[in-house]
Design a protein around this motif. Structure first.
Motif, PDB file in Angstrom:
ATOM      1  N   SER A   1       0.840  -1.139   0.033  1.00  0.00           N
ATOM      2  CA  SER A   1       0.135  -0.039   0.041  1.00  0.00           C
ATOM      3  C   SER A   1       0.748   1.183   0.084  1.00  0.00           C
ATOM      4  N   GLU A   2       0.442   2.339  -0.489  1.00  0.00           N
ATOM      5  CA  GLU A   2       1.145   3.590  -0.658  1.00  0.00           C
ATOM      6  C   GLU A   2       0.240   4.708  -0.067  1.00  0.00           C
ATOM      7  N   TYR A   3       0.695   5.433   0.683  1.00  0.00           N
ATOM      8  CA  TYR A   3      -0.067   6.649   1.167  1.00  0.00           C
ATOM      9  C   TYR A   3       0.439   7.876   0.427  1.00  0.00           C
ATOM     10  N   ILE A   4      -0.426   8.640   0.007  1.00  0.00           N
ATOM     11  CA  ILE A   4      -0.244   9.878  -0.904  1.00  0.00           C
ATOM     12  C   ILE A   4      -0.889  10.846  -0.270  1.00  0.00           C
ATOM     13  N   GLN A   5      -0.168  12.345  -0.458  1.00  0.00           N
ATOM     14  CA  GLN A   5      -0.554  13.514  -0.169  1.00  0.00           C
ATOM     15  C   GLN A   5      -0.085  14.474  -1.269  1.00  0.00           C
ATOM     16  N   VAL A   6      -1.109  15.118  -1.772  1.00  0.00           N
ATOM     17  CA  VAL A   6      -0.762  16.243  -2.943  1.00  0.00           C
ATOM     18  C   VAL A   6      -0.381  17.473  -2.023  1.00  0.00           C
ATOM     19  N   MET A   7       0.816  18.208  -2.319  1.00  0.00           N
ATOM     20  CA  MET A   7       1.088  19.419  -1.468  1.00  0.00           C
ATOM     21  C   MET A   7       1.324  20.417  -2.614  1.00  0.00           C
ATOM     22  N   GLU A   8       1.154  21.749  -2.074  1.00  0.00           N
ATOM     23  CA  GLU A   8       1.143  22.729  -2.998  1.00  0.00           C
ATOM     24  C   GLU A   8       2.180  24.013  -2.389  1.00  0.00           C
ATOM     25  N   PHE A   9       2.812  24.680  -3.091  1.00  0.00           N
ATOM     26  CA  PHE A   9       3.864  25.655  -2.682  1.00  0.00           C
ATOM     27  C   PHE A   9       3.105  26.679  -2.167  1.00  0.00           C
ATOM     28  N   GLY A  10       2.826  27.157  -0.824  1.00  0.00           N
ATOM     29  CA  GLY A  10       2.063  28.169  -0.452  1.00  0.00           C
ATOM     30  C   GLY A  10       2.523  29.575  -0.901  1.00  0.00           C
ATOM     31  N   ARG A  11       3.739  29.868  -0.681  1.00  0.00           N
ATOM     32  CA  ARG A  11       4.011  31.386  -1.190  1.00  0.00           C
ATOM     33  C   ARG A  11       3.792  31.804  -2.516  1.00  0.00           C
ATOM     34  N   LEU A  12       3.970  30.698  -3.578  1.00  0.00           N
ATOM     35  CA  LEU A  12       3.586  31.045  -4.700  1.00  0.00           C
ATOM     36  C   LEU A  12       2.167  31.095  -5.033  1.00  0.00           C
ATOM     37  N   VAL A  13       1.357  30.448  -4.456  1.00  0.00           N
ATOM     38  CA  VAL A  13      -0.310  30.314  -4.617  1.00  0.00           C
ATOM     39  C   VAL A  13      -0.736  31.447  -3.842  1.00  0.00           C
ATOM     40  N   ASN A  14      -0.189  31.920  -2.770  1.00  0.00           N
ATOM     41  CA  ASN A  14      -0.878  33.218  -1.940  1.00  0.00           C
ATOM     42  C   ASN A  14      -0.340  34.390  -2.743  1.00  0.00           C
ATOM     43  N   ALA A  15       0.770  34.517  -3.429  1.00  0.00           N
ATOM     44  CA  ALA A  15       1.108  35.797  -4.042  1.00  0.00           C
ATOM     45  C   ALA A  15       0.266  36.135  -5.301  1.00  0.00           C
ATOM     46  N   ASN A  16      -0.716  35.348  -5.785  1.00  0.00           N
ATOM     47  CA  ASN A  16      -1.712  35.767  -6.922  1.00  0.00           C
ATOM     48  C   ASN A  16      -2.964  36.653  -6.303  1.00  0.00           C
TER      49      ASN A  16
END
Length: 63
Positions: free
Chosen positions: A48-63
């Motif tokens: 089994s594999e456990y997966i989490q999607v991550m997003e780079f917060g600083r670049l996303v919040n800059a918009n």
């Protein structure tokens, strides 16, 4: 001029157990990444594999 997609700021963190995934997610959060959605468990034939999607917060919040 090029258009940057928000998907370039995302990546998938994979662990072989929930504990390993939690440690990797915590490490990414210290470097500015944040969780997107809930973690998922994928059952394969042999493991089994456990997966989490991550997003780079600083670049996303800059918009």
């Amino acid at each position: 001029m090029t258009v940057k997609s928000k998907w370039q700021n995302r990546k998938t963190v994979v662990g072989s157990s929930q504990l390993e995934l939690a440690e990797r997610v915590k490490d990414h959060e210290r470097r500015g990444w944040r969780k997107v959605g809930k973690g998922v468990e994928i059952h394969r034939v042999h493991k089994s594999e456990y997966i989490q999607v991550m997003e780079f917060g600083r670049l996303v919040n800059a918009n």
